[in-house]
Design an enzyme around this catalytic site. Structure first.
Site, short mmCIF file in Angstrom:
data_model
loop_
_atom_site.label_atom_id
_atom_site.label_comp_id
_atom_site.label_asym_id
_atom_site.label_seq_id
_atom_site.Cartn_x
_atom_site.Cartn_y
_atom_site.Cartn_z
N ARG A 177 0.81 -1.23 0.00
CA ARG A 177 0.00 0.00 0.00
C ARG A 177 0.84 1.27 0.00
NH1 ARG A 177 -3.49 -2.94 3.59
NH2 ARG A 177 -5.14 -3.84 2.33
N LYS B 175 3.42 11.20 -11.71
CA LYS B 175 2.55 10.33 -12.52
C LYS B 175 3.28 9.01 -12.70
CE LYS B 175 -0.34 13.30 -15.33
NZ LYS B 175 -0.64 13.73 -16.71
N GLU C 47 9.91 16.99 -25.41
CA GLU C 47 9.22 17.42 -24.18
C GLU C 47 9.77 18.77 -23.69
OE1 GLU C 47 6.58 15.89 -23.12
OE2 GLU C 47 6.77 13.71 -23.30
N LYS D 99 7.76 22.41 -14.71
CA LYS D 99 6.93 21.28 -14.29
C LYS D 99 6.63 21.36 -12.80
CE LYS D 99 5.58 16.70 -14.91
NZ LYS D 99 5.70 15.44 -15.59
N GLU E 161 -4.15 17.10 -11.72
CA GLU E 161 -4.62 17.41 -13.07
C GLU E 161 -6.12 17.70 -13.14
OE1 GLU E 161 -2.53 15.26 -16.20
OE2 GLU E 161 -4.35 15.30 -17.39
N ARG F 70 -2.50 21.33 -15.17
CA ARG F 70 -1.56 20.25 -15.48
C ARG F 70 -1.86 19.59 -16.83
NH1 ARG F 70 1.27 15.77 -11.54
NH2 ARG F 70 2.46 14.80 -13.22
N ASN G 98 0.05 17.87 -21.43
CA ASN G 98 -0.25 16.81 -22.41
C ASN G 98 -0.33 17.36 -23.83
OD1 ASN G 98 -0.48 14.76 -20.44
ND2 ASN G 98 -2.48 15.58 -19.88
N HIS H 181 0.08 15.22 -26.88
CA HIS H 181 0.19 13.83 -26.43
C HIS H 181 -0.94 12.93 -26.91
CE1 HIS H 181 3.46 15.34 -24.07
NE2 HIS H 181 3.60 14.24 -23.36
N HIS I 225 0.06 9.58 -28.40
CA HIS I 225 -0.34 8.31 -27.79
C HIS I 225 -1.05 7.41 -28.80
CE1 HIS I 225 -0.30 9.99 -23.39
NE2 HIS I 225 0.90 9.78 -23.87
N HIS J 231 8.25 7.60 -27.54
CA HIS J 231 7.23 8.50 -26.99
C HIS J 231 7.42 9.94 -27.47
CE1 HIS J 231 4.42 10.18 -24.08
NE2 HIS J 231 5.37 11.03 -23.72
P1 NAD Z 1 12.98 4.69 -21.89
O1 NAD Z 1 12.85 4.60 -20.44
O2 NAD Z 1 12.60 3.54 -22.72
O3 NAD Z 1 14.47 5.12 -22.21
C1 NAD Z 1 14.86 5.28 -23.53
C2 NAD Z 1 15.98 4.33 -23.92
O4 NAD Z 1 17.21 4.90 -23.53
C3 NAD Z 1 15.93 2.94 -23.29
O5 NAD Z 1 16.42 2.00 -24.22
C4 NAD Z 1 16.90 3.06 -22.13
O6 NAD Z 1 17.47 1.83 -21.78
C5 NAD Z 1 17.94 3.99 -22.71
N1 NAD Z 1 18.65 4.82 -21.75
C6 NAD Z 1 18.11 5.62 -20.81
N2 NAD Z 1 19.08 6.33 -20.24
C7 NAD Z 1 20.24 5.99 -20.81
C8 NAD Z 1 21.58 6.43 -20.67
N3 NAD Z 1 21.92 7.40 -19.83
N4 NAD Z 1 22.53 5.82 -21.40
C9 NAD Z 1 22.20 4.86 -22.32
N5 NAD Z 1 20.94 4.45 -22.54
C10 NAD Z 1 19.98 5.01 -21.79
O7 NAD Z 1 12.12 5.93 -22.48
P2 NAD Z 1 12.03 7.46 -22.09
O8 NAD Z 1 11.98 8.19 -23.36
O9 NAD Z 1 13.03 7.82 -21.09
O10 NAD Z 1 10.60 7.52 -21.37
C11 NAD Z 1 9.44 7.26 -22.09
C12 NAD Z 1 8.35 6.88 -21.11
O11 NAD Z 1 8.11 7.96 -20.23
C13 NAD Z 1 7.04 6.57 -21.79
O12 NAD Z 1 6.53 5.37 -21.26
C14 NAD Z 1 6.16 7.72 -21.39
O13 NAD Z 1 4.81 7.37 -21.30
C15 NAD Z 1 6.71 8.10 -20.07
N6 NAD Z 1 6.42 9.47 -19.66
C16 NAD Z 1 5.93 9.64 -18.42
C17 NAD Z 1 5.69 10.92 -17.96
C18 NAD Z 1 5.22 11.11 -16.55
O14 NAD Z 1 4.88 12.23 -16.20
N7 NAD Z 1 5.25 10.09 -15.72
C19 NAD Z 1 5.94 12.02 -18.77
C20 NAD Z 1 6.45 11.81 -20.05
C21 NAD Z 1 6.69 10.52 -20.49
N1 GLY Z 2 3.71 14.53 -18.62
C1 GLY Z 2 2.46 15.00 -18.17
C2 GLY Z 2 2.36 15.25 -16.71
O1 GLY Z 2 3.24 14.97 -15.93
O2 GLY Z 2 1.38 15.75 -16.27
#
Ligand code: NAD
Ligand code: GLY
Length: 380
Positions: A129, A151, A193, A235, A245, A249, A253, A256, A260, A274
């Protein structure tokens, strides 16, 4: 050998009452992790979650530094890529955490990009939890966006991030040095982003990016620090005002919903990142804004030009020709109907002029389909 610590460290605070936390930004922070984490860990035991790309490079350092500070360290390494944000991997991660005897006072550390951050955060939100977690984002995308704001979640087969929770980390530690090993395509995707923050409510920042953004992609550390700090400040401000949100907030998006839909169509298999989907989506959002008279057509052109200048795709046509795949506007539209922002059955879009967008829920679906068609058949 590269000189470390020549750029001053910064701290950005996410102000959320008794859940307030700091984002530390600087070079070489992994080597100083003990100093930053020991004061905030409820007890000195952590489980680090990482992926198969990041783990081999950074897990040995993080483990050594934490152990040297007296912290007991376990680690779990998951496959890299969006496919890990699935129910199957979530279940397997929870099983491993339980088998490791992870208790409520232990802390999870997300060492990786947004995939590891979102999944670890959701595991932390739901294990016993709720246990604490810390974000050590290693991709540009995670450093400017996903590690901040709480998030967390995973994808459902019906759509992106449909299973999740708002759950804030204890701290975010951004070591700029890790960007040196990030593949260029990932850096570009994360940069989308960054552009988003300029596009939503900071035109001055967008103008700065038009001239200087390429330095971020080319590895200039000062420029990287400036955009990461500016993005985190934006942010943190928005999340402090509207954590759950209910209003502002949603602007984060921007682009997005379209992105998406493209991601869903590509099945989260790595062909579309992404940030790449977001870049194409932001151009579509500005183009719809122009059709609705909310801004001039020049805004979409300007955004498109900037994204091209940093080497990004700006329309769905580039995507479909790269992957030899036929995209259908109707199918993309049906993915959009699953978006989390759908409210009372109405799709919500973030639209407006560059630097001053707002939410709209009254857009005629014909305009959306027409814009999707134009992106699918664009010839630039
Ligand atoms: P990811 O986590 O897949 O990382 C991208 C790639 O880079 C992966 O292959 C990873 O292994 C590699 N990598 C990461 N750091 C590295 C480094 N320093 N050296 C070498 N390789 C490295 O993808 P991402 O683009 O970081 O994140 C995308 C995700 O984030 C999506 O699922 C998206 O929905 C999510 N997201 C979430 C929010 C939120 O607010 N929570 C906001 C935007 C995106
Ligand atoms: N990436 C969208 C949010 O954090 O609200």
């Amino acid at each position: 050998m590269k000189q470390q610590n020549h750029i001053p460290h910064s701290t950005v605070t996410v102000d959320l009452g008794d859940r307030t936390y700091d984002i530390k930004i600087g070079e070489g922070l992994l080597e100083a992790l003990g100093d930053h984490l020991l004061p905030i860990l409820p007890r000195p035991r952590v489980v680090i979650i990482t992926d198969e790309n990041v783990g081999p490079i950074y897990l040995p350092t993080v483990t050594r530094v934490l152990k040297a500070s007296g912290v007991t360290v376990d680690s779990i390494t998951l496959p890299a890529g969006e496919a890990s944000k699935s129910i199957t991997h979530y279940e397997s991660l929870m099983d491993q955490l339980i088998l490791l005897g992870t208790e409520r006072k232990d802390t999870l550390i997300a060492l990786g990009g947004g995939v590891i951050g979102d999944l670890t955060g959701f595991a932390a939100a739901t294990l016993r939890r709720g246990i604490n977690f810390i974000q050590i984002p290693t991709s540009l995308l995670a450093q400017v966006d996903s590690s901040v704001g709480g998030k967390t979640g995973i994808n459902s087969k019906h759509g992106k991030n449909l299973i999740g929770a708002f759950y804030q980390p204890l701290a975010v530690i951004i070591d700029l040095s890790v960007l040196d090993t990030l593949p260029k395509r990932e850096l570009q995707a994360g940069y989308a982003e960054v552009v988003k923050y300029g596009a939503i409510d900071n035109k001055e920042f967008f103008v700065w990016l038009e001239t200087n953004g390429i330095r971020v992609i080319n590895g200039n550390r000062q420029a990287q620090k400036y955009v990461i700090e500016t993005s985190c400040r934006a942010k943190a401000r928005i999340v402090s005002e509207d954590e759950l949100e209910h209003g502002k907030r949603a602007l984060l998006n921007f682009g997005h919903t379209f992105g998406h839909a493209l991601e869903a169509e590509f099945g989260y298999d790595g062909r579309l990142l992404h940030g790449e989907g977001v870049a194409i989506g932001m151009v579509m959002a500005l183009s719809i804004s122009a059709k609705l008279g909310m801004t001039k057509d020049t805004d979409a052109k300007r955004l498109r030009q900037h994204l091209k200048d940093v080497g990004m795709m700006t329309n769905a046509h580039s995507l479909s020709s790269r992957h030899n795949l036929n995209l259908s506007a109707e199918k993309l539209f049906s993915h959009m109907a699953q978006d989390k922002k759908v409210s009372d059955g109405k799709m919500v879009f973030i639209l407006g002029p560059l630097g001053a967008v707002c939410t709209r829920n009254d857009v005629n679906p014909k305009i959306i389909i027409e814009t999707l068609e134009q992106s699918i058949h664009a010839d630039d």
